[in-house]
Design an enzyme around this catalytic site. Structure first.
Site, PDB file in Angstrom:
ATOM      1  CB  CYS A  98      -3.578 -30.023 -43.417  1.00  0.00           C
ATOM      2  SG  CYS A  98      -4.880 -28.930 -43.923  1.00  0.00           S
ATOM      3  CG  HIS A 197      -4.525 -33.264 -47.477  1.00  0.00           C
ATOM      4  ND1 HIS A 197      -4.553 -33.961 -46.345  1.00  0.00           N
ATOM      5  CD2 HIS A 197      -4.645 -32.087 -47.389  1.00  0.00           C
ATOM      6  CE1 HIS A 197      -5.126 -32.912 -45.491  1.00  0.00           C
ATOM      7  NE2 HIS A 197      -5.118 -31.625 -46.157  1.00  0.00           N
TER       8      HIS A 197
END
Length: 245
Positions: A98, A197
């Site tokens: 990310c 994630h």
């Protein structure tokens, strides 16, 4: 696998570890330990010297919120960025999640229209279209070389690769890099950038093993075949997520 050792540099664990990203380090530790591979985790913080970062076999950096990302961004540009670039260009394997993934691109355009320069390692750009556009949130299923992977994404930025062929995977369900072109993440040298994630490695042990195997082969300059592990529980959980999606 005796007499083998790996050092993992975990970048900014106190600042960049949202959505359970530290679970990726736990997975790497356990999968090495089960194979009798000695492993050392070096936590790289703001105060850590560049020389400690340089002495590693595998890189990991998770995601963070905007405030933490700004702190890390300053440290990378002032101190550790050049070392990190040299490691990635030298084929040290790495996993960047990310915000870390975005850092390594050319720039990040904020929701307010401000361009924040990236390290320029990955050939990509990221732009946040602003609050009028929803964040890209939810479970995601992707596919690479006929292998499906699962994860959870939550990002406002839209990432665009200069060469879509460099994508880590194709999106089957979810948004991926930008919600438009069905690309997810990037593969550059031996580094993976991704929005997954969850964390990604417990849900997808194949990726963990690829990182470990690649790091060992590069360090010892020999072909490495990891001892298979019983991943039946992980596979069952993965299938449930895929079927729900």
């Amino acid at each position: 696998m005796t007499n083998k050792h790996l050092t993992i540099s975990w970048l900014y664990p106190e600042l960049m570890s949202t959505y359970g990203d530290r679970g990726n380090i736990i997975v790497l530790q356990k999968r090495c330990a089960w194979r009798e591979i000695d492993i050392k985790i070096e936590k790289i913080s703001i105060s850590t010297s560049e020389s400690k970062l340089a002495n590693c076999d595998l890189l990991f950096m998770g995601g963070a919120q905007d405030t933490q990302q700004e702190i890390v961004n300053n440290d990378l540009f002032n101190k550790k960025g050049e070392v990190l670039k040299e490691l990635i260009e030298d084929n040290i394997p790495g996993l960047f999640i990310c915000g870390a993934y975005q850092f390594l691109g050319k720039y990040y355009k904020t929701a307010e229209g401000k361009n924040l320069p990236g390290l320029g390692i990955f050939p990509l750009k990221t732009e946040n279209p602003g609050e009028k556009h929803p964040r890209l949130i939810g479970n995601i299923v992707i596919e690479r070389n006929r292998q499906k992977y699962v994860g959870f994404e939550n990002h406002g930025g839209r990432t665009y690769l200069e060469n879509p062929q460099m994508a880590f995977a194709k999106v089957l369900k979810g948004y991926g890099n930008n919600g438009k072109d069905k690309t997810e993440g990037i593969i550059y040298k031996n580094s993976i950038g991704t929005y997954l994630h969850g964390p990604i490695l417990p849900k997808n042990p194949e990726i963990a093993d690829w990182l470990i195997e690649t790091a060992l082969e590069r360090k010892y300059n020999e072909k490495i075949t990891l001892t298979p592990l019983d991943d039946s529980i992980e596979k069952a959980a993965q299938e449930i997520i895929i079927n729900r999606a």
